[in-house]
Design a protein around this motif. Structure first.
Motif, PDB file in Angstrom:
ATOM      1  N   UNK A  26      -1.791  88.316  63.816  1.00 35.45           N
ATOM      2  CA  UNK A  26      -3.043  88.177  63.289  1.00 35.45           C
ATOM      3  C   UNK A  26      -2.815  87.814  61.885  1.00 35.45           C
ATOM      4  N   UNK A  27      -2.262  88.873  61.255  1.00 36.16           N
ATOM      5  CA  UNK A  27      -2.029  88.917  59.925  1.00 36.16           C
ATOM      6  C   UNK A  27      -1.181  87.661  59.372  1.00 36.16           C
ATOM      7  N   UNK A  28      -0.093  87.362  60.255  1.00 38.52           N
ATOM      8  CA  UNK A  28       0.598  86.237  59.720  1.00 38.52           C
ATOM      9  C   UNK A  28      -0.241  85.028  59.777  1.00 38.52           C
ATOM     10  N   UNK A  29      -0.994  84.584  60.853  1.00 41.16           N
ATOM     11  CA  UNK A  29      -1.693  83.700  60.941  1.00 41.16           C
ATOM     12  C   UNK A  29      -2.589  83.584  59.465  1.00 41.16           C
ATOM     13  N   UNK A  30      -3.304  84.752  59.186  1.00 43.68           N
ATOM     14  CA  UNK A  30      -4.196  85.001  58.101  1.00 43.68           C
ATOM     15  C   UNK A  30      -3.565  84.448  56.783  1.00 43.68           C
ATOM     16  N   UNK A  31      -2.121  84.895  56.838  1.00 47.88           N
ATOM     17  CA  UNK A  31      -1.299  84.708  55.606  1.00 47.88           C
ATOM     18  C   UNK A  31      -1.238  83.266  55.346  1.00 47.88           C
ATOM     19  N   UNK A  32      -0.962  82.346  56.316  1.00 42.99           N
ATOM     20  CA  UNK A  32      -0.599  81.126  56.024  1.00 42.99           C
ATOM     21  C   UNK A  32      -1.850  80.228  55.959  1.00 42.99           C
ATOM     22  N   UNK A  33      -2.875  80.797  56.369  1.00 50.52           N
ATOM     23  CA  UNK A  33      -4.276  80.149  56.038  1.00 50.52           C
ATOM     24  C   UNK A  33      -4.961  80.594  54.707  1.00 50.52           C
ATOM     25  N   UNK A  34      -4.204  81.664  53.976  1.00 48.63           N
ATOM     26  CA  UNK A  34      -4.888  81.875  52.865  1.00 48.63           C
ATOM     27  C   UNK A  34      -4.687  80.779  51.553  1.00 48.63           C
ATOM     28  N   UNK A  35      -5.652  80.795  50.737  1.00 51.72           N
ATOM     29  CA  UNK A  35      -5.885  79.891  49.766  1.00 51.72           C
ATOM     30  C   UNK A  35      -5.753  80.732  48.531  1.00 51.72           C
ATOM     31  N   UNK A  36      -6.236  81.554  48.237  1.00 47.95           N
ATOM     32  CA  UNK A  36      -6.408  82.602  46.840  1.00 47.95           C
ATOM     33  C   UNK A  36      -5.919  83.859  47.104  1.00 47.95           C
ATOM     34  N   UNK A  37      -5.445  84.579  46.071  1.00 48.38           N
ATOM     35  CA  UNK A  37      -4.948  85.896  46.128  1.00 48.38           C
ATOM     36  C   UNK A  37      -5.929  86.836  46.752  1.00 48.38           C
ATOM     37  N   UNK A  38      -7.123  86.698  46.725  1.00 48.38           N
ATOM     38  CA  UNK A  38      -8.139  87.434  47.333  1.00 48.38           C
ATOM     39  C   UNK A  38      -8.038  87.591  48.855  1.00 48.38           C
ATOM     40  N   UNK A  39      -7.482  86.313  49.458  1.00 44.59           N
ATOM     41  CA  UNK A  39      -7.458  86.107  50.782  1.00 44.59           C
ATOM     42  C   UNK A  39      -6.097  87.101  51.336  1.00 44.59           C
ATOM     43  N   UNK A  40      -5.123  87.113  50.642  1.00 46.35           N
ATOM     44  CA  UNK A  40      -4.142  87.935  50.658  1.00 46.35           C
ATOM     45  C   UNK A  40      -4.101  89.613  50.692  1.00 46.35           C
ATOM     46  N   UNK A  41      -4.905  90.270  49.718  1.00 47.67           N
ATOM     47  CA  UNK A  41      -4.960  91.532  49.364  1.00 47.67           C
ATOM     48  C   UNK A  41      -5.476  92.266  50.490  1.00 47.67           C
ATOM     49  N   UNK A  42      -6.338  92.093  51.407  1.00 49.48           N
ATOM     50  CA  UNK A  42      -6.580  92.671  52.555  1.00 49.48           C
ATOM     51  C   UNK A  42      -5.527  93.098  53.643  1.00 49.48           C
ATOM     52  N   UNK A  43      -4.647  91.968  53.596  1.00 48.40           N
ATOM     53  CA  UNK A  43      -3.842  91.952  54.551  1.00 48.40           C
ATOM     54  C   UNK A  43      -2.669  93.084  54.430  1.00 48.40           C
TER      55      UNK A  43
END
Length: 139
Positions: free
Chosen positions: A35-52
């Motif tokens: 789930x986190x890997x999928x979210x990483x590659x869908x992330x656009x800005x730094x705020x999308x990565x921080x919670x992961x």
């Protein structure tokens, strides 16, 4: 990393590596890691990565080679230099043994061979670690 600036592929990959490492250590289940890997590659800005990675420990700082240590390439070059110097010194000694000169004339050249080897070692141990990598190809 700024939360509202677009992220690069390298930043995505570094977070993906942290998640893979956490899964390999058993900190995340395979489903969580997927789930986190999928979210990483869908992330656009730094705020999308921080919670992961918020609940994961910080990665250890990269190991920095100490000054004074030789890289494998530098060690190989130094051994080649030493081997050529030793072969040349042996040839000089052999020439002196079979020659008619009574004094030990190879002392001068052997001294300079040893001095060049010592200089090579001194120079190689004082180069910065980033200078010891492969050289770029010439056009």
């Amino acid at each position: 990393m700024n939360d509202h600036i677009r992220i690069s592929d390298a930043e995505r990959e570094s977070v993906a590596v942290r998640i893979r490492d956490a899964a390999a250590e058993g900190r995340l289940t395979l489903e969580e890691a997927d789930e986190r890997q999928r979210a990483v590659y869908e992330a656009r800005v730094g705020a999308d990565l921080a919670p992961l990675t918020a609940d994961l420990p910080e990665p250890p700082p990269p190991a920095v080679p100490r000054r004074g240590t030789l890289s494998p390439q530098a060690r190989r070059r130094l051994l080649i230099h030493a081997g050529i110097g030793a072969a040349f010194a042996l040839l000089l000694l052999l020439r002196w043994l079979v020659g008619p000169v009574p004094f030990f004339w190879p002392a001068g050249p052997v001294f300079w061979i040893a001095a060049s080897l010592a200089g090579h070692y001194w120079w190689a141990t004082r180069r910065s670690p980033r200078d010891s990598g492969p050289r770029p190809a010439r056009p």
